[in-house]
Design a protein around this motif. Structure first.
Motif, PDB file in Angstrom:
ATOM      1  N   ALA A  58       0.839  -1.200   0.000  1.00 51.26           N
ATOM      2  CA  ALA A  58       0.000   0.000   0.000  1.00 51.26           C
ATOM      3  C   ALA A  58       0.878   1.257   0.000  1.00 51.26           C
ATOM      4  O   ALA A  58       0.609   2.228  -0.707  1.00 51.26           O
ATOM      5  N   TYR A  59       1.943   1.226   0.803  1.00 49.56           N
ATOM      6  CA  TYR A  59       2.863   2.366   0.844  1.00 49.56           C
ATOM      7  C   TYR A  59       3.466   2.616  -0.535  1.00 49.56           C
ATOM      8  O   TYR A  59       3.493   3.755  -1.019  1.00 49.56           O
ATOM      9  N   LEU A  60       3.946   1.552  -1.172  1.00 45.55           N
ATOM     10  CA  LEU A  60       4.591   1.704  -2.478  1.00 45.55           C
ATOM     11  C   LEU A  60       3.605   2.191  -3.529  1.00 45.55           C
ATOM     12  O   LEU A  60       3.951   3.005  -4.398  1.00 45.55           O
ATOM     13  N   LEU A  61       2.371   1.694  -3.459  1.00 45.71           N
ATOM     14  CA  LEU A  61       1.356   2.137  -4.413  1.00 45.71           C
ATOM     15  C   LEU A  61       1.096   3.639  -4.288  1.00 45.71           C
ATOM     16  O   LEU A  61       1.060   4.372  -5.290  1.00 45.71           O
ATOM     17  N   VAL A  62       0.920   4.118  -3.057  1.00 43.80           N
ATOM     18  CA  VAL A  62       0.638   5.540  -2.848  1.00 43.80           C
ATOM     19  C   VAL A  62       1.860   6.376  -3.188  1.00 43.80           C
ATOM     20  O   VAL A  62       1.759   7.431  -3.825  1.00 43.80           O
ATOM     21  N   ASP A  63       3.038   5.914  -2.790  1.00 40.60           N
ATOM     22  CA  ASP A  63       4.269   6.657  -3.077  1.00 40.60           C
ATOM     23  C   ASP A  63       4.500   6.767  -4.581  1.00 40.60           C
ATOM     24  O   ASP A  63       4.910   7.814  -5.085  1.00 40.60           O
ATOM     25  N   ASN A  64       4.231   5.690  -5.307  1.00 39.77           N
ATOM     26  CA  ASN A  64       4.386   5.720  -6.765  1.00 39.77           C
ATOM     27  C   ASN A  64       3.382   6.680  -7.402  1.00 39.77           C
ATOM     28  O   ASN A  64       3.706   7.380  -8.373  1.00 39.77           O
ATOM     29  N   ALA A  65       2.168   6.713  -6.869  1.00 35.31           N
ATOM     30  CA  ALA A  65       1.161   7.634  -7.403  1.00 35.31           C
ATOM     31  C   ALA A  65       1.602   9.084  -7.204  1.00 35.31           C
ATOM     32  O   ALA A  65       1.433   9.935  -8.095  1.00 35.31           O
ATOM     33  N   VAL A  66       2.180   9.370  -6.033  1.00 35.18           N
ATOM     34  CA  VAL A  66       2.696  10.722  -5.772  1.00 35.18           C
ATOM     35  C   VAL A  66       3.819  11.050  -6.755  1.00 35.18           C
ATOM     36  O   VAL A  66       3.883  12.153  -7.303  1.00 35.18           O
ATOM     37  N   SER A  67       4.697  10.083  -6.990  1.00 32.27           N
ATOM     38  CA  SER A  67       5.813  10.301  -7.923  1.00 32.27           C
ATOM     39  C   SER A  67       5.308  10.591  -9.328  1.00 32.27           C
ATOM     40  O   SER A  67       5.851  11.451 -10.028  1.00 32.27           O
ATOM     41  N   ARG A  68       4.265   9.869  -9.757  1.00 32.00           N
ATOM     42  CA  ARG A  68       3.720  10.107 -11.102  1.00 32.00           C
ATOM     43  C   ARG A  68       3.146  11.520 -11.216  1.00 32.00           C
ATOM     44  O   ARG A  68       3.305  12.190 -12.242  1.00 32.00           O
ATOM     45  N   ARG A  69       2.470  11.983 -10.153  1.00 33.78           N
ATOM     46  CA  ARG A  69       1.924  13.335 -10.183  1.00 33.78           C
ATOM     47  C   ARG A  69       3.054  14.367 -10.245  1.00 33.78           C
ATOM     48  O   ARG A  69       2.959  15.381 -10.943  1.00 33.78           O
ATOM     49  N   GLN A  70       4.140  14.103  -9.519  1.00 33.86           N
ATOM     50  CA  GLN A  70       5.279  15.025  -9.527  1.00 33.86           C
ATOM     51  C   GLN A  70       5.904  15.119 -10.915  1.00 33.86           C
ATOM     52  O   GLN A  70       6.369  16.190 -11.323  1.00 33.86           O
ATOM     53  N   GLU A  71       5.941  14.008 -11.644  1.00 35.75           N
ATOM     54  CA  GLU A  71       6.502  14.044 -12.993  1.00 35.75           C
ATOM     55  C   GLU A  71       5.671  14.943 -13.905  1.00 35.75           C
ATOM     56  O   GLU A  71       6.206  15.683 -14.727  1.00 35.75           O
ATOM     57  N   LEU A  72       4.358  14.886 -13.771  1.00 30.50           N
ATOM     58  CA  LEU A  72       3.497  15.751 -14.580  1.00 30.50           C
ATOM     59  C   LEU A  72       3.687  17.216 -14.203  1.00 30.50           C
ATOM     60  O   LEU A  72       3.659  18.108 -15.073  1.00 30.50           O
ATOM     61  N   GLU A  73       3.900  17.493 -12.911  1.00 30.89           N
ATOM     62  CA  GLU A  73       4.164  18.863 -12.485  1.00 30.89           C
ATOM     63  C   GLU A  73       5.476  19.376 -13.083  1.00 30.89           C
ATOM     64  O   GLU A  73       5.568  20.528 -13.520  1.00 30.89           O
ATOM     65  N   ALA A  74       6.503  18.512 -13.098  1.00 28.34           N
ATOM     66  CA  ALA A  74       7.790  18.914 -13.663  1.00 28.34           C
ATOM     67  C   ALA A  74       7.683  19.088 -15.179  1.00 28.34           C
ATOM     68  O   ALA A  74       8.348  19.960 -15.759  1.00 28.34           O
ATOM     69  N   ASP A  75       6.850  18.268 -15.828  1.00 30.79           N
ATOM     70  CA  ASP A  75       6.623  18.443 -17.276  1.00 30.79           C
ATOM     71  C   ASP A  75       6.032  19.822 -17.568  1.00 30.79           C
ATOM     72  O   ASP A  75       6.348  20.446 -18.595  1.00 30.79           O
ATOM     73  N   ALA A  76       5.168  20.303 -16.678  1.00 31.85           N
ATOM     74  CA  ALA A  76       4.569  21.629 -16.872  1.00 31.85           C
ATOM     75  C   ALA A  76       5.640  22.716 -16.845  1.00 31.85           C
ATOM     76  O   ALA A  76       5.563  23.700 -17.607  1.00 31.85           O
ATOM     77  N   ALA A  77       6.647  22.556 -16.001  1.00 29.46           N
ATOM     78  CA  ALA A  77       7.758  23.512 -15.965  1.00 29.46           C
ATOM     79  C   ALA A  77       8.532  23.482 -17.277  1.00 29.46           C
ATOM     80  O   ALA A  77       8.962  24.525 -17.784  1.00 29.46           O
ATOM     81  N   ALA A  78       8.698  22.298 -17.849  1.00 28.52           N
ATOM     82  CA  ALA A  78       9.399  22.172 -19.125  1.00 28.52           C
ATOM     83  C   ALA A  78       8.644  22.891 -20.233  1.00 28.52           C
ATOM     84  O   ALA A  78       9.248  23.573 -21.078  1.00 28.52           O
ATOM     85  N   VAL A  79       7.324  22.758 -20.265  1.00 29.87           N
ATOM     86  CA  VAL A  79       6.508  23.437 -21.281  1.00 29.87           C
ATOM     87  C   VAL A  79       6.613  24.942 -21.120  1.00 29.87           C
ATOM     88  O   VAL A  79       6.768  25.688 -22.104  1.00 29.87           O
ATOM     89  N   ARG A  80       6.552  25.414 -19.881  1.00 33.35           N
ATOM     90  CA  ARG A  80       6.568  26.853 -19.629  1.00 33.35           C
ATOM     91  C   ARG A  80       7.867  27.510 -20.119  1.00 33.35           C
ATOM     92  O   ARG A  80       7.853  28.628 -20.647  1.00 33.35           O
ATOM     93  N   LEU A  81       8.997  26.804 -19.979  1.00 41.53           N
ATOM     94  CA  LEU A  81      10.288  27.416 -20.295  1.00 41.53           C
ATOM     95  C   LEU A  81      10.882  26.970 -21.631  1.00 41.53           C
ATOM     96  O   LEU A  81      11.840  27.589 -22.106  1.00 41.53           O
ATOM     97  N   ALA A  82      10.346  25.901 -22.239  1.00 39.62           N
ATOM     98  CA  ALA A  82      10.914  25.431 -23.506  1.00 39.62           C
ATOM     99  C   ALA A  82       9.869  25.219 -24.590  1.00 39.62           C
ATOM    100  O   ALA A  82      10.228  25.014 -25.747  1.00 39.62           O
ATOM    101  N   GLY A  83       8.596  25.243 -24.233  1.00 34.50           N
ATOM    102  CA  GLY A  83       7.544  25.060 -25.225  1.00 34.50           C
ATOM    103  C   GLY A  83       7.068  23.621 -25.311  1.00 34.50           C
ATOM    104  O   GLY A  83       7.770  22.682 -24.916  1.00 34.50           O
ATOM    105  N   ARG A  84       5.848  23.463 -25.809  1.00 34.21           N
ATOM    106  CA  ARG A  84       5.250  22.121 -25.882  1.00 34.21           C
ATOM    107  C   ARG A  84       6.040  21.199 -26.811  1.00 34.21           C
ATOM    108  O   ARG A  84       6.286  20.037 -26.488  1.00 34.21           O
TER     109      ARG A  84
END
Length: 612
Positions: free
Chosen positions: A195-221
């Motif tokens: 259960a811990y690993l499942l929730v931790d992995n879900a948090v990690s996946r959300r963080q990757e999408l947040e970091a992708d948004a930073a990439a779009v903002r500074l380098a374009g889609r």
């Protein structure tokens, strides 16, 4: 929230363990009160072992885990001022402090870390890692997207919490691995850890999408999508490169003087194939709740749904931002590639030496089979040409083409003979190998043109024109006596373990039998009849198969003439060799298997020799 989640889940984990321990103590006391002490010991001992041994070990490993920087080549601002300028500009763009250190690493990856204290409350030294294979493949636009993504993890404080999540993952995964699946006390622990690993992995996946948004903002889609796709492609291409160009030589005791330089050459030479991989990249990934990253297709869809950022349309190669990259590549090679026991050569020398050794290995296989057919201790090309002149081409060909008529076998034998003629040309210094990044190494004559010996091989298999073939070879300066057998006995090189039987009787001795795809290795057990599976796995992990075969009894399949199965289960078989010897194999009822289908695999191997 991620830090709070990690801390609370870890606290909950160990509270649950303490509760289980208390329940087990109460159970032990009650069993002692109502029955014999032996019963209490038998029931509760496994529970204590699971709780104290498994969880205690996992906690100890988590506490002692060190958050160390990844090994790599440090790139200073003086060495790569343009790269550092981009890093600092992008860090300011995402509103965070720039990394303190930038390292070029050998993996197909880009990452950041921060060595914080007090569970991430006190900031620490920041590291940015760039994989050299990634750097070789990207343009500046794509690199900006990658850097913005990684720096985006800093701005959202993702990495400051890494130490907590890292130790939590070690504790959970360690507990799962140490507790047997049939131990009742381990069931709640395993469920909680998952259960811990499942929730931790879900948090990690959300963080990757947040970091992708930073990439779009500074380098374009477009740059963000291209960067993600390119990294997926590079991962596939780099695996292909290592398997196709580096590993064959490494298995033969050779290494190029700069592994990474060769990958850059391959990327430049295979642009059409790389382009095809780009179109397939998003379809290759499948999502899983156990993954720390979302599937590529999901990330691309999320990026395309974001407002356009600030594209720069900079098509320069990312390597242009690191002026002295060849020196850094060579430094990274020395740092990350183990060369002990291997000969290090320049790429042209490495290609030639690898191709020659592979050719010699193939020729040795042919020579050994021909020696058995001709009833001689060993033969070389000189003896083969004598046999062909005597009209024995069909007889020799039948050793390799069982279902062909003698006439067909004679004609087909020209293909194998050509390989032997190529070996003679190389050994006579009348031909050399040229590296090709789009195909196999190419054989060239002294004039620099491809050397084609197929016509001479066709002449040689006809007894009436064998002498003419020899004459043509001499005109080319090729000495047939130069092609001889090097390994008169087959080795386990190139083999893989496909099965294993523990505690068998092999040729009268007790042994563990490793079943390879090119032979059998009998490892004496020295009277130890327990834990055969564990013993075999430890042996395989401890050293190369070639070394295991050298130290023990190795029977290559090419020496096997016939196998007679006396009994299916447990296996009783007689292995007859071409030299007239026989080996008795007996499996015991209490023997172990390397995996559940080991006996079935061995039967499949033996079936190939049942009718010979």
């Amino acid at each position: 929230m991620h830090a709070l989640f990690s801390v609370l889940m870890l606290i909950g984990f160990f509270v649950m363990v303490l509760v289980e321990l208390a329940v087990t103590v109460v159970l032990a006391i009650w069993l002692i009160a109502v029955g014999p002490g032996v019963l209490a010991l038998k029931v509760t001992a496994p529970l204590f072992v699971a709780i104290v041994g498994g969880v205690g070990w996992a906690l100890w490993k988590a506490i002692r885990a060190k958050n160390e920087a990844m090994p790599g080549v440090i790139v200073t601002p003086d060495q790569a001022p343009q790269l550092w300028a981009e890093v600092r500009r992008l860090a300011e763009g995402v509103g965070t402090r720039a990394p303190d250190e930038l390292r070029i690493v050998p993996e197909v990856n880009a990452a950041v870390s921060e060595h914080t204290r007090l569970l991430g409350l006190i900031p620490g030294r920041r590291y940015l890692y760039l994989g050299l294979p990634v750097l070789q493949a990207l343009n500046v636009d794509q690199l900006r997207a990658v850097l913005a993504h990684e720096l985006g993890h800093y701005s959202a404080a993702h990495v400051r919490l890494g130490a907590v999540a890292y130790r939590g993952r070690i504790a959970m995964e360690g507990a799962i691995s140490r507790i047997g699946k049939w131990n009742v006390a381990g069931w709640p622990i395993r469920l909680y850890a998952r259960a811990y690993l499942l929730v931790d992995n879900a948090v990690s996946r959300r963080q990757e999408l947040e970091a992708d948004a930073a990439a779009v903002r500074l380098a374009g889609r477009q740059a963000a999508v291209a960067a993600l796709t390119e990294i997926a492609v590079v991962d596939m291409a780099y695996g292909f490169y290592l398997n196709r160009y580096v590993s064959p030589g490494a298995e033969l005791g050779l290494l190029p003087d700069d592994v990474f330089a060769g990958f850059g050459e391959l990327l430049a030479a295979r642009q059409d194939e790389i382009a095809r991989l780009r179109t397939q990249a998003a379809k290759r990934e499948t999502g899983s709740r156990w993954n720390t990253h979302p599937p590529l297709a999901v990330r691309i869809a999320a990026i395309n749904a974001l407002p356009e950022g600030m594209p720069s349309n900079d098509r320069r190669r990312a390597t242009d931002l690191v002026p002295d990259l060849p020196t850094m590549s060579a430094h990274l090679h020395r740092l990350s590639v183990r060369t002990e026991g291997r000969q290090v050569l320049t790429w042209p020398q490495f290609t030639a030496a690898t191709a020659t050794r592979q050719l010699q290995s193939t020729a040795d296989d042919i020579f050994r089979e021909l020696a058995r057919r001709m009833n001689r201790p060993q033969v070389g090309l000189y003896e083969v040409m004598d046999a062909l002149a005597a009209g024995r081409a069909g007889e020799l060909g039948e050793a390799f083409y069982e279902n062909a008529t003698r006439k067909e076998a004679a004609a087909k034998f020209a293909e194998l003979l050509e390989l032997l003629l190529v070996l003679a040309a190389v050994r006579s210094d009348r031909a050399t190998w040229q590296t090709s990044w789009t195909d196999s190494a190419e054989l060239l004559g002294l004039d620099g043109k491809p050397l084609d010996l197929a016509p001479i091989a066709k002449l040689a298999v006809d007894g009436a024109t064998t002498a003419l073939a020899v004459s043509r070879l001499r005109e080319l300066g090729i000495e047939i006596s130069a092609a001889v057998v090097v390994e008169a006995k087959a080795t386990a090189r190139g083999g893989d373990v496909i099965a294993g039987l523990g505690n068998v009787t092999f040729d009268g001795g007790e042994a563990d039998l490793l079943v390879l795809d090119n032979g059998l290795i009998a490892v004496p057990t020295k009277g130890d009849k327990d834990e055969g599976t564990k013993r075999m796995k430890a042996m395989i992990a401890s050293m190369p198969l070639t070394k295991i075969a050298e130290m023990n009894r190795f029977v290559p399949y090419e020496e096997v003439r016939k196998v007679t199965i006396v009994k299916q289960v447990p296996i009783r078989a007689t292995i007859e060799l071409h030299d007239g010897r026989s080996i008795e194999l007996k499996e015991s009822w209490t023997g172990d298997e390397l995996h559940k289908k080991s006996r079935e695999v061995l039967h499949q191997v033996f079936a190939q020799y049942s009718g010979q």
